[in-house]
Design an enzyme around this catalytic site. Structure first.
Site, mmCIF file in Angstrom:
data_model
loop_
_atom_site.group_PDB
_atom_site.id
_atom_site.type_symbol
_atom_site.label_atom_id
_atom_site.label_comp_id
_atom_site.label_asym_id
_atom_site.label_seq_id
_atom_site.Cartn_x
_atom_site.Cartn_y
_atom_site.Cartn_z
ATOM 1 C CG ASP A 21 -2.069 0.952 1.116
ATOM 2 O OD1 ASP A 21 -2.298 1.485 0.010
ATOM 3 O OD2 ASP A 21 -2.747 1.178 2.122
ATOM 4 N N GLY A 24 0.219 5.425 -4.457
ATOM 5 C CA GLY A 24 -0.348 6.715 -4.874
ATOM 6 C C GLY A 24 0.240 7.854 -4.058
ATOM 7 C CG HIS A 38 0.086 1.931 -9.317
ATOM 8 N ND1 HIS A 38 -0.136 1.595 -8.003
ATOM 9 C CD2 HIS A 38 -1.020 2.610 -9.715
ATOM 10 C CE1 HIS A 38 -1.329 2.039 -7.625
ATOM 11 N NE2 HIS A 38 -1.883 2.664 -8.645
ATOM 12 C CB THR A 67 -12.956 -8.063 -5.381
ATOM 13 O OG1 THR A 67 -12.862 -7.931 -3.955
ATOM 14 C CG2 THR A 67 -12.663 -9.491 -5.751
ATOM 15 C CD GLU A 68 -13.094 -5.190 -2.052
ATOM 16 O OE1 GLU A 68 -11.898 -5.546 -2.089
ATOM 17 O OE2 GLU A 68 -14.032 -5.982 -1.817
ATOM 18 C CD1 TRP A 70 -12.298 -5.905 -9.863
ATOM 19 C CD2 TRP A 70 -11.413 -5.125 -11.761
ATOM 20 N NE1 TRP A 70 -11.529 -6.912 -10.399
ATOM 21 C CE2 TRP A 70 -10.970 -6.460 -11.582
ATOM 22 C CE3 TRP A 70 -10.965 -4.431 -12.902
ATOM 23 C CZ2 TRP A 70 -10.129 -7.113 -12.472
ATOM 24 C CZ3 TRP A 70 -10.123 -5.086 -13.796
ATOM 25 C CH2 TRP A 70 -9.715 -6.394 -13.578
ATOM 26 C CG LEU A 132 9.287 -17.152 -3.293
ATOM 27 C CD1 LEU A 132 8.917 -17.285 -1.822
ATOM 28 C CD2 LEU A 132 9.826 -15.745 -3.576
ATOM 29 N NE ARG A 195 -8.268 0.324 5.265
ATOM 30 C CZ ARG A 195 -7.893 1.593 5.448
ATOM 31 N NH1 ARG A 195 -7.893 2.126 6.652
ATOM 32 N NH2 ARG A 195 -7.522 2.333 4.413
ATOM 33 C CG LEU A 196 -6.346 -8.149 7.978
ATOM 34 C CD1 LEU A 196 -6.993 -9.422 8.495
ATOM 35 C CD2 LEU A 196 -4.930 -8.444 7.494
HETATM 36 C C1 FPP Z 1 -1.831 0.291 -3.303
HETATM 37 O O1 FPP Z 1 -1.411 1.605 -3.391
HETATM 38 C C2 FPP Z 1 -1.532 -0.389 -4.542
HETATM 39 C C3 FPP Z 1 -2.447 -0.962 -5.362
HETATM 40 C C4 FPP Z 1 -3.888 -0.998 -5.096
HETATM 41 C C5 FPP Z 1 -2.049 -1.590 -6.602
HETATM 42 C C6 FPP Z 1 -0.805 -2.393 -6.423
HETATM 43 C C7 FPP Z 1 -0.186 -2.549 -7.714
HETATM 44 C C8 FPP Z 1 1.110 -2.764 -7.860
HETATM 45 C C9 FPP Z 1 2.043 -2.921 -6.756
HETATM 46 C C10 FPP Z 1 1.673 -2.836 -9.206
HETATM 47 C C11 FPP Z 1 1.133 -3.957 -10.042
HETATM 48 C C12 FPP Z 1 1.491 -5.264 -9.562
HETATM 49 C C13 FPP Z 1 2.376 -6.052 -10.151
HETATM 50 C C14 FPP Z 1 2.610 -7.413 -9.626
HETATM 51 C C15 FPP Z 1 3.157 -5.593 -11.303
HETATM 52 P P1 FPP Z 1 -2.490 2.744 -3.530
HETATM 53 O O2 FPP Z 1 -2.670 3.063 -4.959
HETATM 54 O O3 FPP Z 1 -3.739 2.332 -2.816
HETATM 55 O O4 FPP Z 1 -1.764 3.908 -2.799
HETATM 56 P P2 FPP Z 1 -2.437 5.035 -1.895
HETATM 57 O O5 FPP Z 1 -3.113 4.342 -0.751
HETATM 58 O O6 FPP Z 1 -1.260 5.854 -1.468
HETATM 59 O O7 FPP Z 1 -3.388 5.773 -2.774
#
Ligand code: FPP
Length: 242
Positions: A21, A24, A38, A67-68, A70, A132, A195-196
């Site tokens: 997480d 962004g 990302h 799933t959320e 999307w 792994l 949180r999970l």
């Molecule tokens: C959480 O950060 C990240 C995501 C929901 C997407 C995770 C995607 C990647 C790590 C890249 C794609 C995966 C691979 C395996 C290439 P956030 O966008 O929720 O960040 P924020 O909470 O700061 O907005």
């Protein structure tokens, strides 16, 4: 068991799961578009695989897309899907060389054809590897996984293959997406959220939870080792006494 140096090893840590997480926020802090965060995530994924290899950990599950997720803007969703293909093309040789077996968990049928085919080819190519297990959680939701398991079990009851008293915790575990994977010993979440978020709801019953304020693109080998040191200090009793 601990190694002589006291460090965590694969002997006491079979499965690490990570909620990646903060991508962004990492980008915004630098005045960049969210998607740059990302993109920057790739190096942290690389480091996590490296550390797991060093420690002899058998399973690493990364929550890549829920799933959320999307419901995010279409452009961001499309970018993450393209990133998946790019991640595979840039890393598959290295992962294969490291004896990593690439796997997924989640509703893979939701993933657009292009990245899904790339994933399937990569999984096929690494299917015989014995190191792994790198498990990407994609279009994954803990509630969706449980719902799917319950529907399968209800189907078996309806067809008379099993009866109600056959429904044990073990049977439910056996109907989850990857029933051979042990429950995570530790779930790490970066970025300060605690949180999970619908991740491995059934499997996390006795997982240790480690939360760190570090944003995922800044979470490299040293930061992962530190999080695992915190895990090492925990006393796991699984509801019993020491
Ligand atoms: C959480 O950060 C990240 C995501 C929901 C997407 C995770 C995607 C990647 C790590 C890249 C794609 C995966 C691979 C395996 C290439 P956030 O966008 O929720 O960040 P924020 O909470 O700061 O907005």
């Amino acid at each position: 068991m601990k190694s002589d140096s006291g460090a965590v090893t694969g002997a006491d840590l079979r499965h690490i799961a990570i909620i990646m997480d903060g991508n962004g926020r990492w980008a915004r802090k630098r005045g960049l578009a969210r998607i740059k965060g990302h993109s920057a995530a790739e190096k942290s994924i690389h480091d996590a695989v490296e550390v797991c290899g060093e420690l002899g950990v058998s399973y690493l599950t990364l929550y890549a897309f829920s799933t959320e997720n999307w419901s995010r803007p279409k452009a961001e969703v499309n970018f993450i899907m393209k990133l998946l293909s790019r991640f595979i093309s840039r890393n598959i040789d290295d992962l294969d060389r490291k004896n990593v077996k690439l796997r997924t968990t989640g509703r893979l049928t939701d993933i657009p054809d292009g990245p899904r085919r790339d994933l399937e080819l990569a999984m096929e190519r690494t299917s015989g590897n014995t190191g792994l297990n790198l498990i990407l959680a994609l279009s994954y939701g803990g509630r969706a996984e449980l719902r799917d398991a319950f529907v399968e079990i209800a189907g078996s009851i309806a067809s008379g293959d099993i009866v109600l008293s056959d429904v044990t915790e073990e049977l439910i575990s056996a109907h989850l997406y990857n029933s051979d994977v042990p429950d995570p010993d530790v779930i790490i979440r970066t970025s300060g959220e605690q949180r999970l978020s619908n991740f491995l709801l059934w499997q996390s019953a006795y997982s240790e939870l480690v939360f760190t304020p570090i944003l995922w693109p800044d979470f490299h080998a040293e930061q992962l080792r530190n999080a695992l040191e915190e895990y090492r200090t925990r006393k796991r009793r699984f509801g019993g006494l020491e």
